[in-house]
Structures are given as C-alpha cells and as structure tokens.
Enzyme design. Structure first.
Site, PDB file in Angstrom:
ATOM      1  N   LYS A  55       0.933  -1.172  -0.109  1.00  0.00           N
ATOM      2  CA  LYS A  55       0.104   0.028  -0.013  1.00  0.00           C
ATOM      3  C   LYS A  55       0.933   1.407  -0.021  1.00  0.00           C
ATOM      4  O   LYS A  55       0.559   2.267  -0.741  1.00  0.00           O
ATOM      5  CB  LYS A  55      -0.989  -0.171   1.143  1.00  0.00           C
ATOM      6  N   GLN A  99      -4.172  -1.513   9.713  1.00  0.00           N
ATOM      7  CA  GLN A  99      -4.162  -3.016   9.113  1.00  0.00           C
ATOM      8  C   GLN A  99      -4.789  -4.060   9.988  1.00  0.00           C
ATOM      9  O   GLN A  99      -4.275  -4.041  11.192  1.00  0.00           O
ATOM     10  CB  GLN A  99      -2.667  -3.350   9.065  1.00  0.00           C
ATOM     11  N   ASP A 122     -10.423   3.896   4.761  1.00  0.00           N
ATOM     12  CA  ASP A 122     -10.755   2.527   4.356  1.00  0.00           C
ATOM     13  C   ASP A 122     -12.244   1.900   4.914  1.00  0.00           C
ATOM     14  O   ASP A 122     -12.383   0.815   4.789  1.00  0.00           O
ATOM     15  CB  ASP A 122      -9.405   1.453   5.495  1.00  0.00           C
TER      16      ASP A 122
END
Ligand code: NAP
Length: 282
Positions: A55, A99, A122
C-alpha cells in the site's frame, strides 16, 4: 457453451490510480501539501507487513505520502486508541489505515472508532457503515467499493436484481450487501449457518463470493447469465468460485487474480486523495 466476459479489475484499477495520481499532483500544486496516508500496523505478521508495504509503494507511485506507525505486538487497546486519536488530530495526515486483523487481545472495534470519520479512507468506522447503508456520500469499505465500481464499469445496474452475497464479514460481505441494497438490489446474505447454499445462490442475478473457501461456489450453482464477483483470495491464487465451471454459466465474471483484488488498493488511494481535498478545502 458460451463463455462469460471477464471483468478486468487490473485495467480499471490502473485507470483509477492514474486519475488519482493526477488529482494528487494537482492538489499538491495548489496547496503545497501532498495527500498523506498514515498506515498503522500492530505486530509483525508477515502477510500484514507485505500488505502495508504494498500500500505504501502504491501511494508513493501515485504522489501520496505515507507515514508508517509500527507498534509492537504487545500494544494494548488503550495505546493503539491513543495513537489513532493523535493521527486523527494531526492536520498533516489525511487518511488512516489500520491494518487488520490485529492481535486477539485488541478490541478491534474500539480501535476503529478512534479513527476520525473524515480520515476513515478504509471505511471501517460505524460512521462509514451508516453512510454506506443509507447510500449517502462518505467513505466506503475498499473492497466492496471496488466491487460496485466494477459493476458500474460493466454496465451492470443492480436495481431490481436479486443479489446474493456469500459472507458477512464487517470489511467485505456486509458492506458489499449494503452497497448493493443502496443501489436497489434485492439482497440476500449467506453465511456459515445458511442451509442449502447452492439453492440460494442459484436464484441470484448477481453473486458476490466473499468467503475464503477455495472454489466453494460451483458452476452448477450459478444461474445461467448471472454476474459473478469473486472476492475470495485463497492460497495458490484461487478464488471462492470454481472459475472453470462458473465461466460456462455466467455472463460476466471476475478472474482471480486480476478481478476484485486490484480494485481494493485503487479505492483506498482514491479515497485518500478525496479526504485530503476535503480537509484542505479544495
Ligand atoms: P471472514 O472474515 O473469514 O468471513 C468469511 C465469511 O464467510 C463469514 O461471514 C462466514 O460466515 C462465511 N462462511 C464461511 N464458511 C462458509 C460456508 N461454508 N458457506 C457460506 N458462508 C461461509 O473473511 P473476509 O475477510 O470477509 O474474506 C473473505 C475472502 O475475501 C477471503 O478469501 C479473503 O482473502 C478475501 N478478501 C479479498 C480482498 C481483496 O482485496 N480482494 C479483501 C478482503 C478479503 P460466518 O459469519 O457465519 O462465520
């Protein structure tokens, strides 16, 4: 037998990333500030380390700065929440990616809720779930957002169609169904307690497979002409749909790899630049 057309996520994702890079460059020129994504990783799980690094690389190529916060595996929920609140308050950070999965000792929901909704690129906070389910502007979960973009690209209008989503995880199945419902599909969720999965899937005009079980959905489960989206990604580059048999029945199908996968990062980058633009008032 006629073969389904492939829904090419690699090509569409590339186009989205190119457009995003242009927007990022324009934003940087106009404001003197580059969009910045903070990535937060707890522990050193090898797969998570790889995902985060990927990413960051993709951010760099698109002109998005990334700031990485690596926390030890023993980090407590309170410490993680404090870190996320600091990033939420930091005006030089525009998007935050935590994450997951994290260690079992961490209260994942408490951590997600420490992310400011305007930086939730996200799409993991309750605030983002609410806007997604009401079909209002806001950040979407990246993989489901990518799925809807693929449907748009291939002119599949979910309105009035029967959509069956197999899987109900908070990051994938549930929001995918919410986004389809917001587009007027008639949505059914299946999960590990669903009885006779095949007969439910067979009624679907749109199938979204989001399970994590290699080739669980077979060609004979697919209604002829259905659109098949395979979000599964299992060891050996295998999806949740048995591609070889499903391609004979579907009208459109995503390959694995090269279907849903590339759309996830593209959506993350796009939402990061959008977040920066809003925060910088451009
Ligand atoms: P997850 O959290 O493990 O959720 C799996 C879901 O599938 C659960 O809702 C579970 O039901 C359901 N399920 C399990 N076995 C089933 C069965 N035999 N029949 C019907 N439903 C069943 O997984 P996830 O995070 O959503 O990920 C799913 C897949 O998508 C994985 O292969 C993952 O690698 C992939 N993925 C891909 C991307 C991408 O960028 N392409 C992103 C995220 C995930 P219960 O709720 O009842 O347990």
């Amino acid at each position: 037998m006629p073969q389904a057309r492939l829904m090419d996520g690699t090509v569409l994702a590339r186009r989205i990333v190119e457009a995003t890079a242009k927007k990022a460059a324009d934003l940087t020129d106009r404001t003197g500030t580059a969009p910045c994504l903070a990535t937060v990783l707890v522990g050193e799980d090898p797969a998570s380390v790889t995902y985060v690094r990927m990413k960051q690389n993709r951010c760099r190529k698109a002109g998005i700065e990334s700031r990485h916060v690596a926390l030890p595996a023993a980090t407590t929920t309170a410490q993680l929440v404090a870190t996320l609140r600091e990033l939420s308050d930091d005006p030089t950070v525009h998007g935050i990616l935590l994450q997951h999965p994290m260690g079992e000792h961490i209260d994942e929901r408490a951590a997600f809720e420490a992310i400011a909704p305007e930086k939730d690129v996200d799409g993991v906070t309750f605030a983002s779930f609410a806007t997604m389910s009401f079909g209002l502007p806001g950040f979407v979960s990246c993989t489901p957002g990518g799925i809807v973009r693929l449907l748009d690209e291939y002119a599949v209008d979910p309105a009035g169609k029967r959509a069956v989503v197999v899987g109900r995880s908070a990051i994938l199945g549930k929001p995918a169904g919410m986004l389809l419902l917001a587009r007027d599909a008639t949505v059914t969720y299946c999960h590990s307690r669903t009885r006779d999965l095949s007969s439910v899937v067979r009624e679907a005009d749109i199938v979204v497979a989001a399970v994590g079980r290699p080739r669980l959905i077979r060609g004979e489960d697919i209604k002829p002409g259905a659109v098949v989206i395979d979000a599964g990604y299992n060891p050996g580059n295998v999806g949740d749909v048995d591609f070889d048999s499903a391609v004979e029945r579907a009208s459109l199908i995503t390959p694995v790899p090269g279907g849903v996968g590339p759309m996830t990062i593209a959506t993350l980058l796009e939402q990061t630049v959008d977040a920066a633009a809003r925060q910088l008032g451009v």
